[in-house]
Enzyme design. Sequence first.
Site, PDB file in Angstrom:
ATOM      1  N   ARG A  66     -80.434   6.499  36.601  1.00 52.87           N
ATOM      2  CA  ARG A  66     -80.186   7.777  37.257  1.00 52.87           C
ATOM      3  C   ARG A  66     -81.360   8.259  38.090  1.00 52.87           C
ATOM      4  NH1 ARG A  66     -77.843  10.467  31.996  1.00 52.87           N
ATOM      5  NH2 ARG A  66     -75.836   9.454  31.898  1.00 52.87           N
ATOM      6  N   GLN A  67     -82.510   7.704  37.857  1.00 48.73           N
ATOM      7  CA  GLN A  67     -83.691   8.228  38.539  1.00 48.73           C
ATOM      8  C   GLN A  67     -84.676   7.090  38.801  1.00 48.73           C
ATOM      9  OE1 GLN A  67     -85.058  11.917  36.858  1.00 48.73           O
ATOM     10  NE2 GLN A  67     -87.113  11.607  37.681  1.00 48.73           N
ATOM     11  N   PRO A  68     -84.591   6.486  39.987  1.00 45.22           N
ATOM     12  CA  PRO A  68     -85.340   5.268  40.243  1.00 45.22           C
ATOM     13  C   PRO A  68     -86.861   5.427  40.203  1.00 45.22           C
ATOM     14  CG  PRO A  68     -84.309   6.108  42.254  1.00 45.22           C
ATOM     15  CD  PRO A  68     -83.774   6.909  41.117  1.00 45.22           C
TER      16      PRO A  68
END
Length: 176
Positions: A66-68
């Site tokens: 969800r959050q690279p």
Amino acid sequence: MSVMRKAIFPNRNFKILMLGLDNAGKTTVLYKLLNGSPTTLPTMGIDIETVQLTRNVSFTIYDVGRQPEIGALWADGLIFVIDSSDQSLFEEARRVLWQTLSSHDMKGVPVVVFANKQDLPQAVSPLEVTNSLRLSQVHHRQWYVQGTSATDGSGLTKGMRKLRRLVREFQSMNRS
Ligand code: G3D
Ligand code: MG
């Protein structure tokens, strides 16, 4: 399990980071470690969940899918959770793990991989997970792969104890 929580890191403050792709089993692991008290957990669906596992162990969960951006995350020890039953995601998991380990904040930090979902018939062995993640090429840090099944809790105590040992070794090395 609550006895286990107390036994894990009795003496000091530790920050444990747990990460893995979405659906790997991170939240389930945390529920088990919290002795099945989901009401103490923040709402699902946010990117970063931090809970106080014991008085001196904080536990941060990170849904990498969800959050690279890994950025300034740091920890005393890393748990990487992987779904051993879905080989189609191994390459992505490997990329995420290696990217995380390359971060400056993670330098030398020990990592315990939870080869999760061992209860599923299509799950590959911890050794196969080790090979797929190319852990033999990980240098300058301690690592360990623990087969787990977060839904029934098997392997979690062993994995956490191993992590404790590796974190202690890492910290005593850094002090000397
Ligand atoms: P995440 O927090 O990493 O995204 P979750 O993953 O903890 O939400 O788990 C994702 C799904 O995998 C959940 O199923 C959960 O029950 C399941 N799961 C987690 N660990 C195991 C395991 O060891 N064995 C099996 N068989 N399933 C597991 P649902 O259906 O609720 O989405
Ligand atoms: Mg989750």
